[in-house]
Scaffold this active site. Sequence first.
Site, short mmCIF file in Angstrom:
data_model
loop_
_atom_site.label_atom_id
_atom_site.label_comp_id
_atom_site.label_asym_id
_atom_site.label_seq_id
_atom_site.Cartn_x
_atom_site.Cartn_y
_atom_site.Cartn_z
N HIS A 198 -3.57 -5.40 -0.26
CA HIS A 198 -3.14 -5.88 1.06
C HIS A 198 -3.10 -7.41 1.06
O HIS A 198 -4.13 -8.05 1.25
CB HIS A 198 -4.09 -5.39 2.14
CG HIS A 198 -3.99 -3.93 2.41
ND1 HIS A 198 -3.16 -3.41 3.37
CD2 HIS A 198 -4.61 -2.87 1.82
CE1 HIS A 198 -3.27 -2.09 3.37
NE2 HIS A 198 -4.14 -1.74 2.45
N CYS A 225 0.85 -1.21 0.00
CA CYS A 225 0.00 0.00 0.00
C CYS A 225 0.88 1.26 0.00
O CYS A 225 1.56 1.52 -0.98
CB CYS A 225 -0.97 -0.04 1.18
SG CYS A 225 -2.36 1.12 0.99
N GLU A 267 -2.05 -9.34 3.33
CA GLU A 267 -2.42 -9.84 4.66
C GLU A 267 -3.93 -9.91 4.86
O GLU A 267 -4.40 -10.55 5.81
CB GLU A 267 -1.77 -8.98 5.76
CG GLU A 267 -2.43 -7.64 6.02
CD GLU A 267 -2.07 -6.53 5.04
OE1 GLU A 267 -2.48 -5.39 5.28
OE2 GLU A 267 -1.38 -6.82 4.04
#
Length: 212
Positions: free
Chosen positions: A191, A82, A193
């Site tokens: 993202h 990001c 994650e």
Amino acid sequence: MTDIAIVDYGMGNLRSVAKALEHVAPEAVIAVTNNPEVVRKAERVVVPGQGAMPDCLHELDRRGLREAVRDAATNKPFLGICIGLQMLFDSSEEGNVSGLGIVPGRVKRFPASAMKDEKGQKLKVPHMGWNQVHQTVEHSLWKNIANDSRFYFVHSYYVETADADSAGYSAYPFPFTCAVAKDNIFAVQFHPEKSHAAGLTLLDNFVRWKPV
């Protein structure tokens, strides 16, 4: 020695990134750190981030992390997420600030005039949610990830860079670069994650990646 340093400059979803890396690399020594020396000595470095670019760069400088991050981006496996992608570029329209200047290009805001879908309906900014990522190069971090897999995005700005550095794109509504690969750097707008199986696979690939 730290295997993976996650750079803490006060502007990121650090715990989620750490937990995801711990899941794919349970034997690794992972440190969430704001210590420049730990970053310099780590074998791999991850720079996540959320928030406004000017604030992120200010905090990076305030904590004395700028040069450690720059060094990591030039000499060891480096993953930007990001804002960790956006700060690598020359400049950003967000606050009209200069970035780290490691990857040529600039960060631009999604233009209001272009934010319409194929039916003419207005699209929201920030771009938030799941979107397909089309891989434009073969790369170790795409291993075992199907082309056009979906990843999770939250952003109002996107990077504009040379095709040579682009590793993948998404569309909202026009195509924009969402992954870059340059030597020992791989950085993504989405993202991993938060991106379930595909994201965990990318992180697992990063842990095993040995740039030439």
